[in-house]
Design an enzyme around this catalytic site. Structure first.
Site, mmCIF file in Angstrom:
data_model
loop_
_atom_site.group_PDB
_atom_site.id
_atom_site.type_symbol
_atom_site.label_atom_id
_atom_site.label_comp_id
_atom_site.label_asym_id
_atom_site.label_seq_id
_atom_site.Cartn_x
_atom_site.Cartn_y
_atom_site.Cartn_z
ATOM 1 N N GLY A 70 0.813 -1.215 0.000
ATOM 2 C CA GLY A 70 0.000 0.000 0.000
ATOM 3 C C GLY A 70 0.846 1.265 0.000
ATOM 4 O O GLY A 70 0.322 2.378 -0.096
ATOM 5 N N ARG A 228 18.988 -5.749 5.772
ATOM 6 C CA ARG A 228 18.439 -4.888 4.724
ATOM 7 C C ARG A 228 19.462 -3.905 4.151
ATOM 8 O O ARG A 228 19.355 -3.490 3.007
ATOM 9 C CB ARG A 228 17.200 -4.150 5.174
ATOM 10 C CG ARG A 228 17.412 -3.111 6.266
ATOM 11 C CD ARG A 228 16.090 -2.455 6.655
ATOM 12 N NE ARG A 228 15.432 -1.826 5.536
ATOM 13 C CZ ARG A 228 14.097 -1.808 5.381
ATOM 14 N NH1 ARG A 228 13.297 -2.383 6.263
ATOM 15 N NH2 ARG A 228 13.568 -1.221 4.327
ATOM 16 N N ASP A 286 9.014 -12.604 5.133
ATOM 17 C CA ASP A 286 8.239 -11.387 4.847
ATOM 18 C C ASP A 286 7.295 -11.672 3.666
ATOM 19 O O ASP A 286 6.962 -10.772 2.887
ATOM 20 C CB ASP A 286 9.149 -10.200 4.522
ATOM 21 C CG ASP A 286 8.545 -8.868 4.997
ATOM 22 O OD1 ASP A 286 9.074 -7.809 4.621
ATOM 23 O OD2 ASP A 286 7.523 -8.872 5.719
ATOM 24 N N SER A 290 5.184 -6.157 1.172
ATOM 25 C CA SER A 290 5.724 -5.395 0.041
ATOM 26 C C SER A 290 7.217 -5.172 0.266
ATOM 27 O O SER A 290 7.684 -5.100 1.402
ATOM 28 C CB SER A 290 5.025 -4.032 -0.068
ATOM 29 O OG SER A 290 5.271 -3.275 1.113
HETATM 30 C C1 LIG Z 1 12.915 -5.581 4.313
HETATM 31 C C2 LIG Z 1 12.313 -4.724 3.226
HETATM 32 C C3 LIG Z 1 12.965 -5.081 1.909
HETATM 33 C C4 LIG Z 1 10.819 -4.990 3.122
HETATM 34 C C5 LIG Z 1 10.047 -4.441 4.305
HETATM 35 N N1 LIG Z 1 8.705 -4.988 4.260
HETATM 36 C C6 LIG Z 1 7.850 -4.714 5.289
HETATM 37 O O1 LIG Z 1 8.181 -4.175 6.304
HETATM 38 C C7 LIG Z 1 6.401 -5.073 5.069
HETATM 39 C C8 LIG Z 1 5.735 -4.081 4.147
HETATM 40 N N2 LIG Z 1 6.097 -2.724 4.499
HETATM 41 C C9 LIG Z 1 4.226 -4.277 4.231
HETATM 42 O O2 LIG Z 1 3.578 -3.638 5.053
HETATM 43 O O3 LIG Z 1 3.730 -5.123 3.446
HETATM 44 C C10 LIG Z 1 9.936 -2.897 4.238
HETATM 45 O O4 LIG Z 1 8.928 -2.430 3.724
HETATM 46 O O5 LIG Z 1 10.850 -2.224 4.722
HETATM 47 ZN ZN LIG Z 2 8.932 -4.963 8.108
HETATM 48 ZN ZN LIG Z 3 6.850 -7.533 7.208
#
Ligand SMILES: CC(C)C[C@H](NC(=O)C[C@H](N)C(=O)O)C(=O)O
Ligand SMILES: [Zn+2]
Ligand SMILES: [Zn+2]
Length: 391
Positions: A70, A228, A286, A290
């Site tokens: 999102g 990351r 994960d 996203s």
């Molecule tokens: C570790 C990195 C590459 C991915 C990481 N994903 C999430 O935290 C989940 C995402 N935001 C969601 O809500 O679907 C990010 O966004 O930093």
């Molecule tokens: Zn995350």
């Molecule tokens: Zn996550």
């Protein structure tokens, strides 16, 4: 229903050598070096594991089972997970969570999805909350949610060091950990706080300071996305050497790797070489989360979608490419998450444990079959072991 798995080379995760395994219903009944196939048990199914490794089903401790995303507006919400997305990766237990979007997605839907997947055959648990602070709950209090709602085993993913976080204070994070800890104690659960680490300069500072300044043990936290970027990864090595848990995110993209993200299989090798205990490291996918990219001005550029498949890919790469002993690599996706998250009867091949198993082809180290709670999972062979990038 009885299943006898004969002549497989068993890793529990420690190596047991060639063993036969008898499953009774959803449990492992016995593990011995020779159980006669002619057992006079009604409806006994015998599976030959000759030429196969038999390993515990994987525990994926961070999966957006409802979908996530999102960050680029409504059209970038990512899709919810399917059972095959999970089982084709050898995953038999998932811990679901909400992420950035703790508004357009609800904890009630998350619980419903977790129950659906449980009915379909895998084991599911959840973190209460989302990125945001104050933590979203069902009852209004973390302790009450942990005591009343069986699926909740801890809090997460709570975001720190990230431009998408609620910019929580260190006191707010300490209080969340205190509530999770006591709620966990009172309900016999881990009460772990799954902490989302962003790319921000503050990195692990809050967690390090809480561990020093308060009575909260550092092991109350499971910081994820430790790989990351190289800067955070370096701090993560030190943090883990001092006894903290660290979780690698296995979902990745060629761009992220080019920009310095540490490939999970490589990061595991480096941490072990730096004297980090293999007990303190986990991998999670994960999945369906996203993987958004932002430019230096914080503007959204685009996003990819994480996959549970990456968990298997990084396990396999750690064994084949990094040449890490399989019994060690298995710990980061089986017995370590089971212990850290206090998932009883999970994460190992032991009598009395849940019958969650993977049969791996010994030559290719590819998945042959997956059994979850004693039920063989139907894997659509054509999609087996095909990752997001078709690897
Ligand atoms: C570790 C990195 C590459 C991915 C990481 N994903 C999430 O935290 C989940 C995402 N935001 C969601 O809500 O679907 C990010 O966004 O930093
Ligand atoms: Zn995350
Ligand atoms: Zn996550």
């Amino acid at each position: 229903m009885f299943i006898l798995i004969k002549d497989g080379e068993v890793f529990a995760p420690e190596s047991l050598g060639e063993r036969d395994i008898l499953l009774a219903g959803r449990s492992i009944a016995a593990i011995e070096d020779d159980i006669p196939a002619g057992l006079n048990l009604t409806n006994l199914q015998v599976i030959s594991a000759k030429g196969k490794f038999v390993i515990p089903g994987f525990i994926d401790s961070h999966v957006h089972i409802l979908g996530g995303g999102g960050e680029g507006g409504f059209a970038t919400r990512t899709p919810e997970i399917t059972l095959t997305d999970i089982t084709k990766a050898g995953v038999t237990t998932v811990v679901g969570c909400l992420g950035t979007d703790g508004f357009g997605r609800s904890l009630i839907s998350l619980i419903a999805k977790a129950r659906a997947l449980e009915e379909e055959g895998v084991s599911t648990y959840l973190y209460v909350g989302s990125y945001q602070v104050p933590v979203r709950t069902i009852t209004g209090r973390i302790e009450d949610d942990l005591m009343l709602i069986d699926k909740f085993i801890g809090v997460g993913e709570v975001a720190i060091s990230d431009h998408r976080s609620s910019q929580p204070t260190i006191d707010e994070i300490a209080r969340i950990a205190a509530s999770a800890r006591v709620g966990g104690m009172l309900s016999g659960k881990a009460g772990i706080v799954n902490v989302h680490l962003g790319d921000g300069a503050r990195k692990l500072a809050f967690l390090e300071e809480i561990a020093v300044k308060t009575e909260i043990p550092i092991t109350q936290f499971l910081p994820t996305h430790i790989n990351r970027n190289p800067n955070l990864f370096e701090d993560g090595v030190e943090y883990a050497r001092r006894g903290g848990y660290v979780d690698f995110t296995t979902s990745t993209t060629p761009q992220f790797l080019q920009e310095g993200e540490v490939k999970s299989s490589r990061g595991l090798k480096i941490m072990l070489e730096h004297g980090v205990s293999s007990e303190n490291i986990t991998f999670s996918s994960d999945g369906q989360g996203s993987l958004p990219a932002f430019n230096a001005k914080g503007e959204f550029i685009g996003l990819d979608v994480g996959s549970c498949q990456s968990l298997f890919t990084e396990f396999r790469d750690a064994v084949l490419e990094e040449q890490i002993d399989m019994a060690i690599v298995l710990k980061v996706v089986t017995s370590n998450p089971a212990r850290i998250l206090k998932l009883s009867r999970k994460g190992g091949i032991k009598a009395g444990f849940d019958a969650d198993l993977i049969l791996l082809d010994q030559d290719t180290v590819e998945i042959d079959s997956v059994i979850a709670k004693g039920q063989p999972m139907i894997l659509h062979k054509d999609v087996l072991n095909k990752g997001t990038f078709g690897r």
